[in-house]
Design an enzyme around this catalytic site. Sequence first.
Site, PDB file in Angstrom:
ATOM      1  N   THR A   1     -12.796  -2.667   9.971  1.00  9.45           N
ATOM      2  CA  THR A   1     -13.979  -1.812   9.632  1.00  9.45           C
ATOM      3  C   THR A   1     -13.531  -0.848   8.760  1.00  9.45           C
ATOM      4  O   THR A   1     -12.465  -0.483   8.559  1.00  9.45           O
ATOM      5  CB  THR A   1     -14.365  -1.248  11.033  1.00  9.45           C
ATOM      6  OG1 THR A   1     -13.165  -0.230  11.240  1.00  9.45           O
ATOM      7  CG2 THR A   1     -14.445  -2.150  12.205  1.00  9.45           C
TER       8      THR A   1
ATOM      9  N   PHE B   1     -18.385  -7.590  -3.451  1.00  9.06           N
ATOM     10  CA  PHE B   1     -19.235  -8.213  -2.878  1.00  9.06           C
ATOM     11  C   PHE B   1     -20.755  -8.121  -3.862  1.00  9.06           C
ATOM     12  O   PHE B   1     -21.402  -9.206  -3.648  1.00  9.06           O
ATOM     13  CB  PHE B   1     -19.592  -7.323  -1.339  1.00  9.06           C
ATOM     14  CG  PHE B   1     -18.564  -7.880  -0.489  1.00  9.06           C
ATOM     15  CD1 PHE B   1     -17.546  -8.536  -0.471  1.00  9.06           C
ATOM     16  CD2 PHE B   1     -18.895  -7.367   0.942  1.00  9.06           C
ATOM     17  CE1 PHE B   1     -16.765  -9.047   0.398  1.00  9.06           C
ATOM     18  CE2 PHE B   1     -17.932  -7.429   2.041  1.00  9.06           C
ATOM     19  CZ  PHE B   1     -16.751  -8.508   1.586  1.00  9.06           C
TER      20      PHE B   1
ATOM     21  N   ARG C   1     -12.403  -3.674  -5.290  1.00 11.33           N
ATOM     22  CA  ARG C   1     -12.869  -3.100  -4.163  1.00 11.33           C
ATOM     23  C   ARG C   1     -13.716  -4.037  -3.439  1.00 11.33           C
ATOM     24  O   ARG C   1     -14.486  -4.575  -3.968  1.00 11.33           O
ATOM     25  CB  ARG C   1     -12.851  -1.602  -4.231  1.00 11.33           C
ATOM     26  CG  ARG C   1     -11.333  -0.562  -3.946  1.00 11.33           C
ATOM     27  CD  ARG C   1     -11.587   0.520  -4.064  1.00 11.33           C
ATOM     28  NE  ARG C   1     -11.969   1.186  -5.162  1.00 11.33           N
ATOM     29  CZ  ARG C   1     -11.675   2.299  -5.697  1.00 11.33           C
ATOM     30  NH1 ARG C   1     -11.381   3.215  -4.505  1.00 11.33           N
ATOM     31  NH2 ARG C   1     -12.175   3.058  -6.878  1.00 11.33           N
TER      32      ARG C   1
ATOM     33  N   TYR D   1       0.767   3.722  -2.766  1.00 16.71           N
ATOM     34  CA  TYR D   1      -0.584   5.029  -2.835  1.00 16.71           C
ATOM     35  C   TYR D   1      -0.227   5.863  -1.566  1.00 16.71           C
ATOM     36  O   TYR D   1      -0.241   7.112  -1.886  1.00 16.71           O
ATOM     37  CB  TYR D   1      -1.612   3.987  -2.709  1.00 16.71           C
ATOM     38  CG  TYR D   1      -3.033   4.752  -2.879  1.00 16.71           C
ATOM     39  CD1 TYR D   1      -3.226   5.512  -3.864  1.00 16.71           C
ATOM     40  CD2 TYR D   1      -3.732   5.021  -1.872  1.00 16.71           C
ATOM     41  CE1 TYR D   1      -4.466   6.295  -4.049  1.00 16.71           C
ATOM     42  CE2 TYR D   1      -4.800   5.710  -1.917  1.00 16.71           C
ATOM     43  CZ  TYR D   1      -5.050   6.510  -3.132  1.00 16.71           C
ATOM     44  OH  TYR D   1      -6.360   6.868  -3.393  1.00 16.71           O
TER      45      TYR D   1
ATOM     46  N   ARG E   1       0.775  -1.372   0.026  1.00 11.87           N
ATOM     47  CA  ARG E   1       0.075   0.132   0.000  1.00 11.87           C
ATOM     48  C   ARG E   1       1.002   1.500  -0.030  1.00 11.87           C
ATOM     49  O   ARG E   1       0.446   2.319  -0.116  1.00 11.87           O
ATOM     50  CB  ARG E   1      -0.899   0.040   1.158  1.00 11.87           C
ATOM     51  CG  ARG E   1      -1.876  -1.305   1.527  1.00 11.87           C
ATOM     52  CD  ARG E   1      -2.676  -1.006   2.643  1.00 11.87           C
ATOM     53  NE  ARG E   1      -3.948  -0.696   2.642  1.00 11.87           N
ATOM     54  CZ  ARG E   1      -5.090  -0.935   1.941  1.00 11.87           C
ATOM     55  NH1 ARG E   1      -5.044  -2.297   2.015  1.00 11.87           N
ATOM     56  NH2 ARG E   1      -6.081  -0.323   1.771  1.00 11.87           N
TER      57      ARG E   1
HETATM   58  N1  UDP Z   1     -12.109  -6.689   1.464  1.00 12.17           N
HETATM   59  C1  UDP Z   1     -12.938  -8.050   1.548  1.00 12.17           C
HETATM   60  N2  UDP Z   1     -13.173  -8.674   0.572  1.00 12.17           N
HETATM   61  C2  UDP Z   1     -13.081  -8.292  -0.882  1.00 12.17           C
HETATM   62  C3  UDP Z   1     -12.350  -6.964  -1.103  1.00 12.17           C
HETATM   63  C4  UDP Z   1     -11.947  -6.189   0.030  1.00 12.17           C
HETATM   64  O1  UDP Z   1     -13.094  -8.404   2.779  1.00 12.17           O
HETATM   65  O2  UDP Z   1     -13.512  -8.845  -1.856  1.00 12.17           O
HETATM   66  C5  UDP Z   1     -11.681  -5.918   2.574  1.00 12.17           C
HETATM   67  C6  UDP Z   1     -10.467  -5.534   2.612  1.00 12.17           C
HETATM   68  O3  UDP Z   1      -9.530  -6.315   3.084  1.00 12.17           O
HETATM   69  C7  UDP Z   1     -10.477  -4.118   3.531  1.00 12.17           C
HETATM   70  C8  UDP Z   1     -12.088  -3.771   3.059  1.00 12.17           C
HETATM   71  O4  UDP Z   1     -12.588  -4.828   2.396  1.00 12.17           O
HETATM   72  O5  UDP Z   1     -10.252  -4.442   4.880  1.00 12.17           O
HETATM   73  C9  UDP Z   1     -12.097  -2.427   2.181  1.00 12.17           C
HETATM   74  O6  UDP Z   1     -11.481  -2.887   0.993  1.00 12.17           O
HETATM   75  P1  UDP Z   1     -11.142  -1.874  -0.286  1.00 12.17           P
HETATM   76  O7  UDP Z   1     -10.137  -2.698  -1.251  1.00 12.17           O
HETATM   77  O8  UDP Z   1     -12.601  -1.621  -0.836  1.00 12.17           O
HETATM   78  O9  UDP Z   1     -10.273  -0.459   0.172  1.00 12.17           O
HETATM   79  P2  UDP Z   1      -9.347  -0.306   1.221  1.00 12.17           P
HETATM   80  O10 UDP Z   1     -10.173   0.643   2.174  1.00 12.17           O
HETATM   81  O11 UDP Z   1      -8.828  -1.309   1.954  1.00 12.17           O
HETATM   82  O12 UDP Z   1      -8.581   0.821   0.626  1.00 12.17           O
END
Ligand code: UDP
Length: 315
Positions: free
Chosen positions: A211, A192, A187, A146, A143
């Site tokens: 969270t 989901f 994401r 970014y 990460r």
């Molecule tokens: N996440 C998850 N399943 C997925 C994609 C993401 O459980 O198929 C979780 C990920 O590990 C994170 C949260 O959802 O804790 C948000 O992930 P995202 O990639 O949307 O953005 P982030 O906030 O991590 O930049």
Amino acid sequence: MPRALITGGVGFLASHLCDRLLAEGFEVVAIDNLITGSLDNVSHLANEPRFSYENQDVIEGIAYSGELDYVFHLASPASPVDFIQVPLEIMRVNSRGTENALELARQKGARFLFTSTSEVYGDPLEHPQQEEYRGNVNTLGVRGVYDESKRYGESIVMAYRRLYNVDTKLVRIFNTFGPRMRLDDGRVVPNFMRQALTGEPITVYGAGTQTRSFCYCTDLIDGIFRLITSEQQGPINIGNPTEHTMLEFAQKIKNLVDSSSEIVFRPMLTEDDPKQRRPDITKAKTLLGWEPRVSLEEGLRETVAYFQGRLNRIA
Ligand code: UDP
């Protein structure tokens, strides 16, 4: 008529910004190299004379000969999947790209806004996150490309303000969702929803105890619009302070879609996945009179309808 140039102008959030600025009577120039943006996001503007699009890569510099009142620098891939696939493009667009966008604003005497991120707080040790918190970023992790380049972006914005008196604004965007996100963006919201709509397993990473709080796109854009038209310079957090675990969120989407998908657990995509994230929005409330208006359920329903439409078109 005020004229704004938006980098990354046909991306998910920027396309909603285009809509808002056009509705406010602006002329809008969107530039994008389409690395993650899509012209589909602005296809509804095809007959809008106040809107134009040019394919340009802000990393190489920005060519625009007209006058500008505002420059919005939104260009940057922003999904953790992008952090793995296009790390150098991310670093360049937030470093060189930000400098090029600032330089344009300086030359045109335009107001400038940089979209920073809650990722500048890293895996935060303070909760909720206030703007004063300086963060806990792992420079060496996936990460880092970014997080660190956005942090650099904030610093160069401040340098342009101090050196050249550019009228700059910094917004720190927390998780945002809505129509025009990419289905394959990786994401959590598109994953989901796609999974729930197609009956595939819903993939919760880790134990799902981490969270996030999710802001609907039009609320987020309203925060940006209020900031750019205010005398505040930021940084200001814009996001929704209602926090959910990812396991809860998976269940919520499954129920909303009335899906038969099972919820499964998968390894984390990146190390340093922030364990908790929630914006403190006191500044946005008091300085901009902003707070989110769209409920999570309402936003999720709009987004499901959008993804359903996209899936129907693919089928
Ligand atoms: N996440 C998850 N399943 C997925 C994609 C993401 O459980 O198929 C979780 C990920 O590990 C994170 C949260 O959802 O804790 C948000 O992930 P995202 O990639 O949307 O953005 P982030 O906030 O991590 O930049």
